[in-house]
Design a protein around this motif. Structure first.
Motif, mmCIF file in Angstrom:
data_model
loop_
_atom_site.group_PDB
_atom_site.id
_atom_site.type_symbol
_atom_site.label_atom_id
_atom_site.label_comp_id
_atom_site.label_asym_id
_atom_site.label_seq_id
_atom_site.Cartn_x
_atom_site.Cartn_y
_atom_site.Cartn_z
ATOM 1 N N LEU A 73 12.758 -47.620 69.748
ATOM 2 C CA LEU A 73 13.271 -46.262 69.489
ATOM 3 C C LEU A 73 12.716 -45.259 70.508
ATOM 4 O O LEU A 73 12.768 -44.054 70.276
ATOM 5 N N HIS A 74 12.219 -45.753 71.628
ATOM 6 C CA HIS A 74 11.611 -44.913 72.660
ATOM 7 C C HIS A 74 12.557 -44.743 73.854
ATOM 8 O O HIS A 74 12.125 -44.811 75.004
ATOM 9 N N TYR A 75 13.819 -44.536 73.620
ATOM 10 C CA TYR A 75 14.806 -44.479 74.703
ATOM 11 C C TYR A 75 14.533 -43.270 75.604
ATOM 12 O O TYR A 75 14.302 -42.170 75.124
ATOM 13 N N GLN A 76 14.610 -43.507 76.912
ATOM 14 C CA GLN A 76 14.265 -42.474 77.887
ATOM 15 C C GLN A 76 15.219 -42.540 79.078
ATOM 16 O O GLN A 76 15.951 -43.512 79.256
ATOM 17 N N GLY A 77 15.174 -41.488 79.904
ATOM 18 C CA GLY A 77 15.764 -41.533 81.233
ATOM 19 C C GLY A 77 17.205 -41.104 81.374
ATOM 20 O O GLY A 77 17.686 -40.915 82.496
ATOM 21 N N THR A 78 17.939 -40.918 80.291
ATOM 22 C CA THR A 78 19.388 -40.695 80.386
ATOM 23 C C THR A 78 19.764 -39.285 80.805
ATOM 24 O O THR A 78 20.918 -39.028 81.154
ATOM 25 N N THR A 79 18.798 -38.356 80.773
ATOM 26 C CA THR A 79 19.005 -37.014 81.335
ATOM 27 C C THR A 79 17.788 -36.681 82.195
ATOM 28 O O THR A 79 17.234 -35.606 82.128
ATOM 29 N N ARG A 80 17.394 -37.612 83.012
ATOM 30 C CA ARG A 80 16.108 -37.574 83.701
ATOM 31 C C ARG A 80 15.976 -36.387 84.650
ATOM 32 O O ARG A 80 16.951 -35.873 85.207
ATOM 33 N N MET A 81 14.736 -35.949 84.832
ATOM 34 C CA MET A 81 14.457 -34.862 85.762
ATOM 35 C C MET A 81 14.184 -35.407 87.158
ATOM 36 O O MET A 81 13.867 -36.585 87.344
ATOM 37 N N GLY A 82 14.319 -34.523 88.135
ATOM 38 C CA GLY A 82 14.050 -34.885 89.518
ATOM 39 C C GLY A 82 13.719 -33.649 90.334
ATOM 40 O O GLY A 82 14.007 -32.516 89.930
ATOM 41 N N ALA A 83 13.120 -33.874 91.492
ATOM 42 C CA ALA A 83 12.701 -32.757 92.338
ATOM 43 C C ALA A 83 13.863 -32.129 93.094
ATOM 44 O O ALA A 83 13.834 -30.942 93.418
ATOM 45 N N VAL A 84 14.902 -32.932 93.374
ATOM 46 C CA VAL A 84 16.059 -32.435 94.129
ATOM 47 C C VAL A 84 17.340 -32.957 93.481
ATOM 48 O O VAL A 84 17.339 -33.980 92.797
ATOM 49 N N ASP A 85 18.411 -32.244 93.728
ATOM 50 C CA ASP A 85 19.714 -32.642 93.194
ATOM 51 C C ASP A 85 20.368 -33.626 94.156
ATOM 52 O O ASP A 85 21.208 -33.265 94.981
ATOM 53 N N SER A 104 19.304 -37.562 89.288
ATOM 54 C CA SER A 104 18.712 -36.838 88.165
ATOM 55 C C SER A 104 19.743 -35.883 87.579
ATOM 56 O O SER A 104 20.738 -35.533 88.226
ATOM 57 N N VAL A 105 19.482 -35.454 86.358
ATOM 58 C CA VAL A 105 20.385 -34.534 85.654
ATOM 59 C C VAL A 105 19.841 -33.116 85.670
ATOM 60 O O VAL A 105 20.608 -32.153 85.642
ATOM 61 N N CYS A 106 18.531 -32.985 85.737
ATOM 62 C CA CYS A 106 17.907 -31.660 85.672
ATOM 63 C C CYS A 106 16.765 -31.567 86.662
ATOM 64 O O CYS A 106 16.298 -32.579 87.197
ATOM 65 N N ASP A 107 16.276 -30.343 86.878
ATOM 66 C CA ASP A 107 15.145 -30.139 87.772
ATOM 67 C C ASP A 107 13.840 -30.343 86.990
ATOM 68 O O ASP A 107 13.844 -30.743 85.822
ATOM 69 N N THR A 108 12.714 -30.053 87.624
ATOM 70 C CA THR A 108 11.432 -30.355 86.991
ATOM 71 C C THR A 108 11.089 -29.372 85.871
ATOM 72 O O THR A 108 10.054 -29.527 85.212
ATOM 73 N N PHE A 109 11.923 -28.370 85.649
ATOM 74 C CA PHE A 109 11.789 -27.480 84.501
ATOM 75 C C PHE A 109 12.903 -27.731 83.485
ATOM 76 O O PHE A 109 13.163 -26.898 82.631
ATOM 77 N N SER A 110 13.555 -28.887 83.611
ATOM 78 C CA SER A 110 14.571 -29.351 82.656
ATOM 79 C C SER A 110 15.850 -28.522 82.674
ATOM 80 O O SER A 110 16.644 -28.587 81.730
ATOM 81 N N ARG A 111 16.095 -27.766 83.749
ATOM 82 C CA ARG A 111 17.341 -26.995 83.903
ATOM 83 C C ARG A 111 18.403 -27.898 84.513
ATOM 84 O O ARG A 111 18.187 -28.500 85.567
ATOM 85 N N VAL A 112 19.529 -28.015 83.829
ATOM 86 C CA VAL A 112 20.596 -28.890 84.303
ATOM 87 C C VAL A 112 21.123 -28.362 85.630
ATOM 88 O O VAL A 112 21.403 -27.169 85.785
#
Length: 502
Positions: free
Chosen positions: A424-436, A440-448
């Motif tokens: 039940l520890h599913y991760q990564g499907t809206t993952r953050m990243g440093a660049v678009d 990744s789906v969002c930046d390092t502050f979780s902004r899409v």
């Protein structure tokens, strides 16, 4: 529950689990004029809203709350409080649908990530601050089971087997848990009621249960609100919002974005499900006989769990690339033995989680024609174990066998791999990243990316191959993202004041 009382809010948060509640709490404290709507498709399970079901003393009431969290009938019950999705490649994949989300059912384990579990795109000093804030919000302690009579022996035996060569910070220790010890030694388990704190009862925060978010509305690259449906009546409404946070878990957050037409290339991809090896061990008779045991009870009369062998943690390291937890059976989510047939506390459960080999091909996808029980795009899961995963699973199996042998007499033939999705520890499907860059789906502050005013939250944001329980990390990332959201809300408010003055 009727639809929200207002048609406009400063912030709408979709999903009332630990991370969605973190956004509510942070905005509530730092933006005293902000109006906040917290939506959940499921019901409230009790009072306070978002409380942990382990705190419900009555067995029948607790079971009723767990059934209510399974979602619409006919349900495919999974672990208590969850509903199976019925996906062949991830057969144990399950979700909870209730105010508090999985935070009403979780084991409350809150280890800090270490070594390669750390998130490379977030500076270490910043991440440590966010982890500390997450521990504050969740009421994390390492001393919850200090009075457990078997705990010291369990840890001593684990330490003798696993501590050699480890740095001090990654040796066997009591598991940090989101619990509060009562004066009598029993415990109150943290749900999202603890995270929300005073925000749960303030007029500036509205909690709308049984209210499904159908879509995030957006125009010209910015969010404008959400479309919602009352689950009970079917009535739909449009809610205006300056900002929206989608925190509907790692399977349903990308579902909401897909339904909204917000579909970054990485949406749903890089799914991480931690393979889980489990076993049970009977502690030696001399250990049980000499310990100052409890009075034969596994639950206190007023609710909570009686300390017995506690919860111990064998941390992830580069040399031991698994996360191990050893816990008394009534704290374990997996039934490994009949507690009533043995002396309370004499059997412990062992669970080792593996870090998944993350690939873009492991993903969730969504149908544009078929729908689920809520009328949302049907979820399909595409996931397989790579050769590296199979090697890791075998390594974890050996580690669990060694831990079992160190503790006492193993029950059953050998440690076994639970069906995929059991963590039940599913991760990564809206993952953050440093660049678009499409990964990744969002930046390092979780902004899409490319959608102003839209944040994502939950375990799905974690981009790293982790083995430890992810809630503390995801709450830390939610607190980080909430800092950016607070700035956004303040800027919008200042702009509005300036426009009025002009």
């Amino acid at each position: 529950m009727s639809l929200p009382l207002s048609c406009a809010y400063d912030v709408v948060v979709v999903g009332s689990g630990p991370t969605g509640s973190t956004y509510v709490r942070e905005v509530f404290e730092q933006c005293p004029d902000a109006r906040i709507l917290l939506l959940d498709a499921g019901p409230k399970l009790g009072d306070p809203p978002g409380g942990h079901v382990k705190n419900i003393a009555d067995d029948d009431l607790r079971a009723r709350a767990q059934r209510a969290a399974e979602g619409p009938a006919p349900a495919r019950p999974g672990r208590p409080g969850t509903r199976l999705l019925g996906t062949p490649q991830l057969p144990a994949a399950a979700v909870s649908t209730n105010v508090g989300g999985m935070g009403a059912h979780w084991t409350a384990a809150c280890p800090r990530p270490g070594d390669s579990e750390r998130i490379a795109c977030v500076p270490d000093d910043a991440m440590d601050r966010h982890l500390t804030r997450a521990e504050e919000l969740l009421h994390v302690t390492s001393h919850a089971f200090d009075r457990a009579p078997f705990a010291d022996v369990v840890r001593q035996r684990l330490s003798a087997r696993f501590d050699r060569g480890r740095p001090l910070a990654r040796r066997v220790v009591p598991m940090p848990l989101a619990v509060t010890a009562r004066a009598d030694g029993t415990h109150t388990w943290s749900g999202t009621d603890v995270i929300l704190g005073p925000a749960a009862r303030d007029s500036r925060v509205e909690i709308a249960d049984s209210c499904l978010c159908l879509r995030v509305l957006h125009d010209a690259g910015a969010v404008t609100g959400v479309s919602v449906r009352d689950v009970g009546t079917g009535q739909e409404a449009t809610i205006a919002a300056s900002a929206v946070v989608v925190a509907a878990d790692a399977l349903r957050t990308p579902q909401v974005l897909h339904a909204s037409g917000i579909r970054p290339a990485a949406l749903g991809r890089y799914l991480n499900d931690q393979p889980q090896i489990v076993h049970a061990v009977r502690l030696p008779d001399d250990v049980v006989a000499t310990a100052d045991t409890v009075t034969g009870r596994t639950r206190a009369e007023e609710g909570g769990i009686v300390p017995q062998s506690g919860v111990s943690w064998v941390p992830f390291t580069a040399a031991h690339p698994f996360h191990g937890q050893v816990m008394q059976l009534d704290a374990s989510p997996v039934a490994l033995a009949d507690e009533d047939a043995v002396r309370p506390g004499s059997i412990v459960g062992l669970g080792w989680f593996c870090a998944k080999d993350i690939t873009a091909e492991d993903r969730v996808t969504f149908s544009d024609t078929a729908t689920d029980a809520f009328g949302m795009p049907e979820i399909a899961v595409h996931c397989r174990y790579t050769d590296r995963d199979l090697d890791s699973i075998e390594g974890a199996r050996k580690a669990v066998a060694e831990a079992g042998a160190a503790l006492g007499t193993p029950l059953g033939e050998a440690p076994f791999l639970l069906p995929a999705g059991s963590s039940l520890h599913y991760q990564g499907t809206t993952r953050m990243g440093a660049v678009d860059d499409g990964t990744s789906v969002c930046d390092t502050f979780s902004r899409v990316w490319n959608t102003r005013g839209l944040w994502v939250a939950g375990n799905g944001v974690i981009p790293t191959a982790t083995a430890c329980n992810p809630t503390l990390t995801s709450v830390a990332l939610a607190s980080r993202g909430a800092g950016a959201l607070v700035e956004y809300v303040r800027d919008r408010a200042a702009t509005a004041v300036g426009s009025t003055a002009a």
